[in-house]
Design a protein around this motif. Structure first.
Motif, mmCIF file in Angstrom:
data_model
loop_
_atom_site.group_PDB
_atom_site.id
_atom_site.type_symbol
_atom_site.label_atom_id
_atom_site.label_comp_id
_atom_site.label_asym_id
_atom_site.label_seq_id
_atom_site.Cartn_x
_atom_site.Cartn_y
_atom_site.Cartn_z
ATOM 1 N N ASP A 1 0.844 -1.194 0.000
ATOM 2 C CA ASP A 1 0.000 0.000 0.000
ATOM 3 C C ASP A 1 0.879 1.243 0.000
ATOM 4 O O ASP A 1 1.935 1.275 0.642
ATOM 5 C CB ASP A 1 -0.907 0.009 1.230
ATOM 6 C CG ASP A 1 -1.928 -1.103 1.167
ATOM 7 O OD1 ASP A 1 -2.228 -1.548 0.041
ATOM 8 O OD2 ASP A 1 -2.418 -1.532 2.223
ATOM 9 N N ARG B 1 3.635 0.745 3.287
ATOM 10 C CA ARG B 1 3.944 -0.471 4.047
ATOM 11 C C ARG B 1 4.976 -1.282 3.266
ATOM 12 O O ARG B 1 4.869 -1.409 2.036
ATOM 13 C CB ARG B 1 2.687 -1.329 4.246
ATOM 14 C CG ARG B 1 1.570 -0.635 4.991
ATOM 15 C CD ARG B 1 0.295 -1.507 4.978
ATOM 16 N NE ARG B 1 -0.824 -0.799 5.548
ATOM 17 C CZ ARG B 1 -1.151 -0.797 6.839
ATOM 18 N NH1 ARG B 1 -0.424 -1.500 7.692
ATOM 19 N NH2 ARG B 1 -2.190 -0.124 7.285
ATOM 20 N N SER C 1 7.143 -6.596 9.318
ATOM 21 C CA SER C 1 6.455 -5.602 8.506
ATOM 22 C C SER C 1 6.544 -4.240 9.188
ATOM 23 O O SER C 1 6.531 -4.136 10.413
ATOM 24 C CB SER C 1 4.996 -5.993 8.307
ATOM 25 O OG SER C 1 4.367 -6.249 9.559
ATOM 26 N N ALA D 1 1.303 -5.646 7.530
ATOM 27 C CA ALA D 1 1.389 -5.745 6.073
ATOM 28 C C ALA D 1 0.133 -5.257 5.367
ATOM 29 O O ALA D 1 0.189 -4.909 4.186
ATOM 30 C CB ALA D 1 1.662 -7.190 5.667
ATOM 31 N N GLU D 2 -1.014 -5.211 6.066
ATOM 32 C CA GLU D 2 -2.266 -4.862 5.408
ATOM 33 C C GLU D 2 -3.009 -3.804 6.204
ATOM 34 O O GLU D 2 -2.885 -3.721 7.434
ATOM 35 C CB GLU D 2 -3.149 -6.102 5.238
ATOM 36 C CG GLU D 2 -2.571 -7.172 4.329
ATOM 37 C CD GLU D 2 -3.501 -8.356 4.185
ATOM 38 O OE1 GLU D 2 -4.525 -8.405 4.896
ATOM 39 O OE2 GLU D 2 -3.206 -9.231 3.349
ATOM 40 N N GLY D 3 -3.827 -3.035 5.485
ATOM 41 C CA GLY D 3 -4.657 -2.020 6.117
ATOM 42 C C GLY D 3 -4.648 -0.734 5.314
ATOM 43 O O GLY D 3 -3.715 -0.452 4.542
ATOM 44 N N GLN D 4 -5.669 0.073 5.510
ATOM 45 C CA GLN D 4 -5.803 1.325 4.779
ATOM 46 C C GLN D 4 -4.810 2.359 5.307
ATOM 47 O O GLN D 4 -4.399 2.333 6.469
ATOM 48 C CB GLN D 4 -7.230 1.852 4.923
ATOM 49 C CG GLN D 4 -7.559 3.048 4.054
ATOM 50 C CD GLN D 4 -8.990 3.527 4.258
ATOM 51 O OE1 GLN D 4 -9.820 2.813 4.836
ATOM 52 N NE2 GLN D 4 -9.270 4.730 3.812
ATOM 53 N N LYS E 1 -8.149 -5.359 15.536
ATOM 54 C CA LYS E 1 -7.877 -4.243 14.629
ATOM 55 C C LYS E 1 -7.964 -2.924 15.381
ATOM 56 O O LYS E 1 -8.643 -2.805 16.402
ATOM 57 C CB LYS E 1 -8.882 -4.245 13.471
ATOM 58 C CG LYS E 1 -8.969 -5.563 12.710
ATOM 59 C CD LYS E 1 -7.673 -5.906 11.999
ATOM 60 C CE LYS E 1 -7.826 -7.198 11.186
ATOM 61 N NZ LYS E 1 -6.568 -7.570 10.512
#
Length: 408
Positions: A1, A13, A26, A56-59, A79
Motif C-alpha cells: 500500500d 507499508r 512488517s 502488512a495490510e490495512g488502509q 484491529k
C-alpha cells in the motif's frame, strides 16, 4: 500500500528481512522520516502499552500537513487505528474495547476512513455489545487536534421523512476539505423498494440526500433518472467541496455511464458515454466507458498524472483508445474561460468558444438609465441565477428580476 501528498511526502507499508537471521517483519514508513511503526512496537494507551502485530495490510491516509492514519493489526489479532499528529503516535478505536461515552458498547473493526487537511478523520465501524442489527453501524468523526470523538450518523437514524439509514459498515466515506462527509449507502422503510434504496448522503450539521436511485435529474433532459449501483465507483471532492463520481443514468430503458459534479445538492453532468469529444487536432472520438479517476492526496493520496493536483478522468473510446482528461478541461469544454455551469445558466453553448462571451452580463445605458443586462435561459433544468445588490460590498440583499423576452 502506498499514498502520497502534494508536498512530496509518502506513506507506505513494506516487509523487511534480516539477512543474517532471515527474520521478517512488517513496517509502516514515510518517505521523509523512514520507519515510523514496526511489527512488535509498543504504543502507549490508557490501559497500558499495546503491541503491534503484522502491519502488512490495512488502509492508509496522509494529509498535506504530513499527519496520517493507518489501519493496523495488533499482536492479539484485533484491529485498530494508529493516528499521527505532529509526529506523536496514538491508538484509536481498538476492536472489542469500550466505546467512549456509551456504556455496554464496544468498538468493532474501524474501516473506510478518510482524512482531510483540517486534521479531521472519519471512518465507519460496526458496534458490539448492547446494540442490535438495526442500529449497530456508525460513521464516526475524530479530531486529531483535540482528540474529540463524535458519532455523525448511525444505522436506524431517520431520513427522507419515514425512512431510515441502513447498514453503514461497508459505506465508503469521503471527508471533504470543507468538513462535510459524503457516502453512498442504502435506506430502509415502508416506501423503499429494490429500485430506490440507494442514496448519496452529505453529512454535516444536518444530513442531506444528494441523490437517490430512481430520482429524476433536473439538470438533464426530461425522462432521465439516476440508475442503480450507486457507490460502485470511487468518488472524490476538490478544494471547494464539489463532489465528483461516476454513476449510471437511465433514459427510455437505456443505461449510460455519466461523470457527475455535485455542488451542494445539485447534480451536473460533466461527460458521459456516447458523447463525442475532440482532441487538440479536431479529431472526434465517441466515449464508450469512463474509468475511475484519481486525485492528489486528499483521500487516497494517489498523485495526479496532471502533476498539478487536478482531478483526472480516464475514458475509453469506441475505437479502443484511452484518453486522459484533466477535470478543469472537462468543466470548461470549449476552454473559453467560462465554466460549463455558468454558460448553461446563461443559455450559452459550452462547446462553442466563439459566441459565449457575448452572453456575459454587462452594464448598458438606455434612455439615460443604467441597466445590468444578462441572459436568463428559460429552458427547463438549467441553473437559475439570482441577483443581489450592495451599497458597501459587505451587506448584500436579493432583488426580484424583471425579465424581458429576448429573441433567439
Amino acid at each position: 500500500d502506498f499514498v502520497a501528498n502534494a508536498g512530496g511526502d509518502s506513506l507506505f507499508r513494506i516487509g523487511l528481512i534480516n539477512p543474517g537471521t532471515s527474520e521478517e517483519r512488517s513496517v509502516i514508513a514515510t518517505g521523509n522520516s523512514g520507519i515510523i511503526l514496526s511489527e512488535g512496537d509498543l504504543i502507549p494507551d490508557l490501559g497500558g502499552p499495546v503491541e503491534m502485530g503484522n502491519l502488512a495490510e490495512g488502509q492508509l491516509a496522509l494529509n498535506e500537513q504530513n499527519n496520517f492514519a493507518c489501519g493496523v493489526t495488533l499482536a492479539d489479532n484485533s484491529k485498530a487505528l494508529v493516528v499521527s499528529y505532529g509526529g506523536a503516535l496514538s491508538l484509536l478505536a481498538i476492536e472489542n474495547t469500550g466505546f467512549p461515552g456509551l456504556p455496554g458498547i464496544h468498538w468493532g473493526t474501524p474501516q473506510n476512513f478518510s482524512l482531510n487537511n483540517a486534521n479531521e478523520l472519519v471512518f465507519t465501524t460496526t458496534l458490539g455489545g448492547s446494540v442490535n442489527q438495526n442500529n449497530d453501524s456508525v460513521v464516526v468523526r475524530y479530531s486529531l487536534v483535540n482528540q474529540q470523538l463524535t458519532i455523525l450518523l448511525r444505522e436506524g437514524d431517520g431520513v427522507l421523512e419515514t425512512n431510515f439509514i441502513g447498514d453503514l459498515a461497508a459505506s465508503e466515506c469521503l471527508l471533504s476539505q470543507n468538513g462535510r462527509v459524503h457516502l453512498f449507502t442504502k435506506i430502509t422503510g415502508p416506501t423503499v423498494t429494490g429500485a430506490n434504496d440507494q442514496v448519496l448522503l452529505s453529512v454535516g450539521p444536518e444530513t442531506n440526500v444528494v441523490v437517490r436511485e430512481g430520482d429524476p435529474l433536473p439538470t438533464f433532459p426530461n425522462g432521465n433518472t439516476m440508475g442503480p449501483e450507486l457507490g460502485t465507483s470511487p468518488f472524490v471532492s476538490d478544494e471547494t467541496g464539489a463532489l465528483y463520481f461516476v454513476a449510471d443514468v437511465l433514459s427510455g430503458g437505456i443505461s449510460r455511464s455519466q461523470l457527475f459534479q455535485a455542488i451542494d445538492a445539485t447534480l451536473f453532468g460533466v461527460i458521459g458515454t456516447g458523447e463525442v469529444i475532440t482532441n487538440g487536432l479536431g479529431t472526434p472520438f465517441e466515449l464508450s466507458s469512463i474509468q475511475p479517476f484519481t486525485h492528489s492526496g486528499m483521500a487516497g493520496g494517489a498523485p495526479s498524472p496532471a502533476g498539478d493536483g487536478s482531478l483526472v478522468v480516464i475514458a475509453e473510446t469506441t475505437g479502443g483508445h484511452q484518453i486522459l482528461f484533466k477535470m478543469g478541461s472537462l468543466l470548461d469544454l470549449d476552454q473559453d474561460g467560462l465554466s460549463n455551469v455558468l454558460e448553461a445558466g446563461l443559455g450559452a453553448d459550452p462547446h462553442d468558444p466563439a459566441v459565449n462571451h457575448q452572453f456575459l452580463p454587462k452594464i448598458e445605458i438606455k434612455g439615460g438609465e443604467k441597466f445590468y443586462t444578462f441572459l436568463h435561459t428559460t429552458e427547463n433544468g438549467r441553473p437559475v441565477p439570482t441577483l443581489q445588490t450592495s451599497a458597501n460590498l459587505e451587506l448584500w440583499r436579493s432583488i426580484s428580476l424583471s425579465l424581458e423576452a429576448w429573441e433567439d
